[in-house]
Write an enzyme that holds these catalytic residues in place. Sequence first.
Site, short mmCIF file in Angstrom:
data_model
loop_
_atom_site.label_atom_id
_atom_site.label_comp_id
_atom_site.label_asym_id
_atom_site.label_seq_id
_atom_site.Cartn_x
_atom_site.Cartn_y
_atom_site.Cartn_z
N LYS A 486 0.84 -1.21 0.00
CA LYS A 486 0.00 0.00 0.00
C LYS A 486 0.87 1.25 0.00
CE LYS A 486 -0.19 -0.26 4.99
NZ LYS A 486 -0.83 -0.93 6.11
N TYR A 712 15.71 32.46 4.37
CA TYR A 712 14.50 33.19 4.75
C TYR A 712 14.51 33.54 6.23
CZ TYR A 712 12.33 31.93 0.30
OH TYR A 712 12.03 31.79 -1.01
C1 LIG Z 1 -0.16 -1.80 6.88
C2 LIG Z 1 -0.76 -2.99 7.40
C3 LIG Z 1 0.02 -4.11 7.77
C4 LIG Z 1 1.51 -4.09 7.78
O1 LIG Z 1 1.98 -3.52 8.96
P1 LIG Z 1 3.54 -3.37 9.27
O2 LIG Z 1 3.59 -2.85 10.63
O3 LIG Z 1 4.05 -2.42 8.25
O4 LIG Z 1 4.11 -4.71 9.10
C5 LIG Z 1 -0.63 -5.25 8.14
N1 LIG Z 1 -1.98 -5.31 8.17
C6 LIG Z 1 -2.76 -4.26 7.86
C7 LIG Z 1 -4.23 -4.39 7.92
C8 LIG Z 1 -2.19 -3.06 7.46
O5 LIG Z 1 -2.96 -2.02 7.16
#
Ligand SMILES: *Cc1c(COP(=O)(O)O)cnc(C)c1O
Length: 817
Positions: A486, A712
């Site tokens: 993702k 700045y």
């Molecule tokens: C992002 C996510 C993971 C992965 O989590 P990590 O801490 O990056 O390993 C697992 N399950 C769900 C539902 C997520 O949204």
Amino acid sequence: MNFSIEQIRDFCAAKADLKTPETEVRSILFDSRKLSAVKGTLFIALRGSRRNGHKYIKPLLEKGVRNFLVEHIPEHLQGRANFLVVPDTLVAFQRMATQIRMQRSAKIIAVTGSNGKTIVKEWLAQVLSKHVRISKTPKSYNSQIGVPLSVSNLSENAAYGIYEAGISEPDQVEKLAQILQADIGIFTNIGSAHQEYFSNRQQKIREKLRLFENCKLLVYCADHDQVAEEIATYPFKHQPDLWSWSVKGQHAHVQYHLDGNQVELNHKGATHRFALNFADDASTENALQVFTCMLALGYVPKEIIPEMTRLHSREMRLEMKKGHGNILLVNDAYTNDLESLKIALEFFTQQAGDRKKILVLSEIEQSGLSPDQLDKELERLLKGHPLDAIYLIGPALRGLVEKDKRIVAHLNTTAQFVQKIPATVFRGSALLLKGSRTHAFERIDALLAEKSHETILEINLANMVHNLNYFRKKLKPGVKLMVMVKASGYGAGSVELARMLEYHKVDYLSVAYADEGVELRKAGIELPIMVLNPEMAALDSFFDYRLEPEVYSFRMLNALLERLKASGEERLNIHLKLETGMHRLGFEHNELDVLIKLLKENEGLRIRSVFSHLAVADEPSEKAFTLKQIKRFEEMAEVLRANLPYGFDRHILNSPGISQYPQAQFEMVRLGIGLHGVSALTSEVPFLKPLGTLKATVSQIRQLNKGDSVGYGRAYVAEGNETIATISIGYADGFRRSLGDGVGQVWINDAFYPVIGRVCMDMCMIKVQEGKVQEGDAVEVFGQNQSIYQLAEQMQTIPYEVLTSVSARVKRVYVDQ
Ligand SMILES: *Cc1c(COP(=O)(O)O)cnc(C)c1O
């Protein structure tokens, strides 16, 4: 290589069942996915902890492979091919390499140490090949399989074989030493990096020295005190001639005097001077190792110097990036030998997806083969890969033109290629540039690559595979692996990661939104994909692109049911999210009865998996809460299991969960941040490798006088005479404004420098030490030297946000080493 199957049988001391004893073996295959040429291939069935090569014998036989080194002949295959049977295929293979080594007259130069092995090997090859034929390990092949594999390919005509030998476990040394039987050793240096199997530096040095027990010459830098000390006292079986060197006036065989990039030495009463193309300590050290080794081999400075001035410290590794006109550009244009061409072709065909595949190839260097043999080898190698068009550059390749119909043009020089071939013909294609340094393919790269604003996020795909395997090893047999890609693969690029993950056979991918899933499908990714946030507006894409939504509410469930009916499709795979303590998304326990009723009435919605998410998996102090979540999850899943007529997978572990709650792997786990080399467990950090390096460039250096203000708001005022640098990264790149005023720091060459004044949109200023930093130098914002953890602390956030906040305009460049 070129041996009869009977010779190979003798090398390995194998029992043979030969169908065609006259067969010539020309190449070795371990990974069935990498099959290129069928004829003359010997497949070696290795038995690993997760994979057994014997499973691939039958499919390979069906593809036409006829030679196998095995531990047993699979049922019904007896008599259908040449089988060499041994008790242990890895041992037999190493034995075979040892035998081949003994048949070769080449002298072996082995390079070991903590840093610089690959560069020393490549540079020595470059310098030495001006005088004699050499053979070498491709890239940084230095494993238990890599070294014997390249020794097996050692050519009959080579005067020297140059090998890199990395040792991470003590018991590897013996085998490598036996296979290599090095005549000449180069010891680069020793780092302090944590290593699993060595208790201290002395032990690390001594283990590596075992490689050189029978060497005649040993080259090393006397300025590394501990290395020099150990070598002086090491009980070699035969004392080698020690060729030590120093730039600090230490007692040594060769003394160099440095002034910036100028090198001076006295040799046999005469003074010699030359200039290198770099002045940083690491590159200079590597260059002087090469120079000293050449002296040790008996060359005189006059013969060595011309090529020394041609060494470049440019990174020599494969890069993948976007080019103009939607080109996928893979550039591997530093060295060009047969083995690295093969590796590049494998990577290229795996990443190119459905695009038209075009190879631009220059002459091969350092092959140790006669022109005729080389043509044959090249022809064979190219035939084995699914290319659509080939461009050849360099007169020596002329002989190949008639041999392969896919060759569309042959040009004598890179300049002619640039002049004659319009860039438009490459539109939408995948292009592999594989050229030797002398052919300067960077001209083609500069023409085709999108401009990078000199600020890039470099993603190391080999490190990704390392991290993937680290977590894989924690899984019980049969447990599936879902990888979260993702948010553009945590900022690293979802398509590129997904291709690599598909190749490495993960079971599932997961994205946040349907759009991200569609992008993966359009790129040709076939793995099942779970979508975490299925938006109502995007429901059609679930049917059109075989995406599998997470369902966390009745509202969602009903909308999908409606859409399923309207679509005329029979079935949609979905994943049920259960609420167990996070209080974000998911069905509650008291909703299960209604849920089950609905699902039973509508079997078209098929539950592929049931899952939940842990809130505090990364906090050991909250273990009780996590265990409660796991228990609740198991109970809820059980209710569903007892009431649904079909089975499904269960999963609850994210990366920190995989490391800490092995009892809760169920049927699948979900790996996210761990793939990127980040862990909440400090004990785990040394075993992971960072995926991304965020790099900027020094745009300008400036001297300040007392009272001069910077940037700045005049937020910084010099307290005396100071040197500052402007670097090419600002808050629009994701380098937060809050990092200004001394809060943030960056790494250049070998030191950290603080940000001063305010961070601007596209750049910021840092305070540097005069003379230590030059315009054009690379700046590391995070990576090997400044860890994601350090930067996260400066930004007062967590590594997840650091990774995902590198903005889209920062070009992603992929490397495979
Ligand atoms: C992002 C996510 C993971 C992965 O989590 P990590 O801490 O990056 O390993 C697992 N399950 C769900 C539902 C997520 O949204």
